[in-house]
Write a protein that holds these residues in place. Structure first.
Motif, PDB file in Angstrom:
ATOM      1  N   GLY A   1     148.702  89.234  37.531  1.00 58.12           N
ATOM      2  CA  GLY A   1     150.096  88.869  37.739  1.00 58.12           C
ATOM      3  C   GLY A   1     150.211  87.685  38.689  1.00 58.12           C
ATOM      4  O   GLY A   1     149.186  87.127  39.077  1.00 58.12           O
ATOM      5  N   PRO A   2     151.436  87.315  39.104  1.00 57.50           N
ATOM      6  CA  PRO A   2     152.692  87.886  38.624  1.00 57.50           C
ATOM      7  C   PRO A   2     153.045  87.392  37.221  1.00 57.50           C
ATOM      8  O   PRO A   2     152.549  86.388  36.764  1.00 57.50           O
ATOM      9  CB  PRO A   2     153.711  87.382  39.662  1.00 57.50           C
ATOM     10  CG  PRO A   2     153.135  86.091  40.155  1.00 57.50           C
ATOM     11  CD  PRO A   2     151.641  86.256  40.107  1.00 57.50           C
ATOM     12  N   PHE A   3     153.935  88.137  36.569  1.00 58.54           N
ATOM     13  CA  PHE A   3     154.275  87.889  35.175  1.00 58.54           C
ATOM     14  C   PHE A   3     155.694  87.328  35.008  1.00 58.54           C
ATOM     15  O   PHE A   3     156.586  87.650  35.786  1.00 58.54           O
ATOM     16  CB  PHE A   3     154.159  89.196  34.377  1.00 58.54           C
ATOM     17  CG  PHE A   3     152.769  89.769  34.421  1.00 58.54           C
ATOM     18  CD1 PHE A   3     151.782  89.306  33.552  1.00 58.54           C
ATOM     19  CD2 PHE A   3     152.434  90.758  35.341  1.00 58.54           C
ATOM     20  CE1 PHE A   3     150.495  89.820  33.601  1.00 58.54           C
ATOM     21  CE2 PHE A   3     151.148  91.279  35.401  1.00 58.54           C
ATOM     22  CZ  PHE A   3     150.170  90.802  34.527  1.00 58.54           C
ATOM     23  N   ASP A   4     155.868  86.546  33.949  1.00 59.96           N
ATOM     24  CA  ASP A   4     157.213  86.064  33.593  1.00 59.96           C
ATOM     25  C   ASP A   4     158.021  87.195  32.968  1.00 59.96           C
ATOM     26  O   ASP A   4     159.242  87.224  33.071  1.00 59.96           O
ATOM     27  CB  ASP A   4     157.104  84.928  32.576  1.00 59.96           C
ATOM     28  CG  ASP A   4     156.374  83.723  33.145  1.00 59.96           C
ATOM     29  OD1 ASP A   4     156.942  83.077  34.033  1.00 59.96           O
ATOM     30  OD2 ASP A   4     155.232  83.452  32.721  1.00 59.96           O
TER      31      ASP A   4
ATOM     32  N   LYS B   1     157.330  87.651  38.497  1.00 59.30           N
ATOM     33  CA  LYS B   1     157.607  86.405  39.219  1.00 59.30           C
ATOM     34  C   LYS B   1     159.082  86.406  39.595  1.00 59.30           C
ATOM     35  O   LYS B   1     159.879  87.131  38.972  1.00 59.30           O
ATOM     36  CB  LYS B   1     157.394  85.200  38.288  1.00 59.30           C
ATOM     37  CG  LYS B   1     155.953  84.902  37.985  1.00 59.30           C
ATOM     38  CD  LYS B   1     155.867  83.626  37.128  1.00 59.30           C
ATOM     39  CE  LYS B   1     154.449  83.456  36.626  1.00 59.30           C
ATOM     40  NZ  LYS B   1     154.336  82.383  35.605  1.00 59.30           N
ATOM     41  N   ILE B   2     159.470  85.584  40.525  1.00 59.14           N
ATOM     42  CA  ILE B   2     160.902  85.425  40.772  1.00 59.14           C
ATOM     43  C   ILE B   2     161.493  84.763  39.531  1.00 59.14           C
ATOM     44  O   ILE B   2     160.948  83.790  39.016  1.00 59.14           O
ATOM     45  CB  ILE B   2     161.169  84.621  42.060  1.00 59.14           C
ATOM     46  CG1 ILE B   2     160.723  85.485  43.249  1.00 59.14           C
ATOM     47  CG2 ILE B   2     162.647  84.243  42.176  1.00 59.14           C
ATOM     48  CD1 ILE B   2     160.808  84.816  44.591  1.00 59.14           C
ATOM     49  N   GLY B   3     162.556  85.355  39.004  1.00 60.90           N
ATOM     50  CA  GLY B   3     163.125  84.896  37.734  1.00 60.90           C
ATOM     51  C   GLY B   3     162.557  85.677  36.547  1.00 60.90           C
ATOM     52  O   GLY B   3     163.045  85.546  35.434  1.00 60.90           O
TER      53      GLY B   3
ATOM     54  N   ILE C   1     165.687  94.311  33.990  1.00 62.84           N
ATOM     55  CA  ILE C   1     165.665  94.104  35.433  1.00 62.84           C
ATOM     56  C   ILE C   1     165.145  92.701  35.718  1.00 62.84           C
ATOM     57  O   ILE C   1     164.034  92.347  35.317  1.00 62.84           O
ATOM     58  CB  ILE C   1     164.795  95.180  36.100  1.00 62.84           C
ATOM     59  CG1 ILE C   1     165.488  96.531  35.886  1.00 62.84           C
ATOM     60  CG2 ILE C   1     164.591  94.900  37.579  1.00 62.84           C
ATOM     61  CD1 ILE C   1     164.592  97.692  35.996  1.00 62.84           C
ATOM     62  N   THR C   2     165.977  91.905  36.354  1.00 61.30           N
ATOM     63  CA  THR C   2     165.591  90.522  36.651  1.00 61.30           C
ATOM     64  C   THR C   2     165.297  90.412  38.136  1.00 61.30           C
ATOM     65  O   THR C   2     166.093  90.858  38.966  1.00 61.30           O
ATOM     66  CB  THR C   2     166.743  89.561  36.275  1.00 61.30           C
ATOM     67  OG1 THR C   2     167.155  89.857  34.937  1.00 61.30           O
ATOM     68  CG2 THR C   2     166.303  88.102  36.352  1.00 61.30           C
ATOM     69  N   LYS C   3     164.146  89.854  38.457  1.00 63.36           N
ATOM     70  CA  LYS C   3     163.802  89.655  39.865  1.00 63.36           C
ATOM     71  C   LYS C   3     164.478  88.370  40.329  1.00 63.36           C
ATOM     72  O   LYS C   3     164.135  87.280  39.885  1.00 63.36           O
ATOM     73  CB  LYS C   3     162.279  89.550  40.016  1.00 63.36           C
ATOM     74  CG  LYS C   3     161.810  89.540  41.460  1.00 63.36           C
ATOM     75  CD  LYS C   3     160.321  89.829  41.490  1.00 63.36           C
ATOM     76  CE  LYS C   3     159.797  89.960  42.887  1.00 63.36           C
ATOM     77  NZ  LYS C   3     158.467  90.614  42.874  1.00 63.36           N
ATOM     78  N   THR C   4     165.477  88.504  41.173  1.00 63.55           N
ATOM     79  CA  THR C   4     166.278  87.343  41.567  1.00 63.55           C
ATOM     80  C   THR C   4     165.724  86.693  42.830  1.00 63.55           C
ATOM     81  O   THR C   4     165.995  85.528  43.104  1.00 63.55           O
ATOM     82  CB  THR C   4     167.750  87.744  41.791  1.00 63.55           C
ATOM     83  OG1 THR C   4     167.770  88.870  42.677  1.00 63.55           O
ATOM     84  CG2 THR C   4     168.409  88.127  40.473  1.00 63.55           C
TER      85      THR C   4
END
Ligand code: SAH
Length: 216
Positions: A145-148, A168-170, A188-191
């Motif tokens: 990771g991190p992953f898209d 990843k962020i986004g 779920i979006t990592k903001t």
């Protein structure tokens, strides 16, 4: 031996039209699914049924997801070419193929040895390259990771923290959450670091996401 006949292609085209009419509007997803012979991912005895919009049994008591579900989850992932995607629940490898057809780099985890082995052979035969892991998807795959994007194709009783952390962020996690045989689809979006946006989409039915690897 499976063959992709005109009849199969015709049935597949009808299925893709059905998906479009039921709200799958992402052309790249529909085009990817038009290219992949779903019947190759199923038992030869189910050959005639493969283009019905239904889940079907595969080995180890598991199922190949319903085409609508595959399309819906893939659409929610908003994948771009070259994106790094983690898939939990390789199963037949069909969803893996859809992600690969979209030009992503796929890391896929399966807890059933037999499915892990079968999917590798099949995808290789079809000319696809993915990174296969035998293990427990609850832990994700931190070292890669991190992953898209992360897609879970089994019903999770809760949202594993490890999967949120490995975005990843986004990045986007698509996961069906709920026990028994009913789940709600979450996006779920990592903001930001430790900040997430949660959205819910309708009811779905998956086989359960189980901990550890399967015992023989
Ligand atoms: N995408 C697959 C879905 C298969 S069903 C397809 O369409 O063919 C879900 C799969 O998730 C099953 O193969 C099951 O063994 C696997 N699974 C369940 N819990 C898991 C876990 N913790 N880690 C990895 N795979 C898991």
């Amino acid at each position: 031996m499976h063959q992709d006949t005109y009849k199969h292609k015709g049935q597949r085209k009808k299925l893709i039209e059905e998906l479009y009419n039921s709200g799958i509007t992402d052309k790249s997803v529909l085009e990817a699914m038009m290219k992949i012979p779903r019947h190759f991912f199923m038992d030869i005895g189910l050959d005639k049924l493969a283009y019905q919009n239904k889940a079907f049994p595969i080995a180890a008591g598991q199922t190949i997801s319903q085409p609508y579900t595959v399309a819906f989850q893939t659409q929610l992932l908003e994948v771009k070419k070259g994106a790094k995607i983690l898939e939990v629940g390789t199963g037949s490898g069909y969803q893996t193929a859809v992600l690969l057809e979209l030009g992503t780099k796929v890391y896929t985890i399966e807890r059933q040895k037999e499915l892990y082995l079968n999917a590798q052979v099949l995808l290789k035969t079809l000319g696809y390259k993915a990174n296969f892991f035998y293990g427990d998807g609850y832990k994700g795959k931190q070292s890669y990771g991190p992953f898209d994007g992360i897609i879970v194709t089994a019903g999770a009783p809760f949202i594993p923290d490890a999967l949120k952390e490995q975005l990843k962020i986004g990045g986007i996690l698509v996961i069906p959450v709920g026990e028994n045989d009913k789940q709600i689809m979450y996006k779920i979006t990592k903001t930001d670091e430790n900040e997430f946006k949660e959205e819910q989409f309708g009811d779905f039915r998956f086989v359960p996401m189980l901990e550890g690897t399967a015992k023989k």
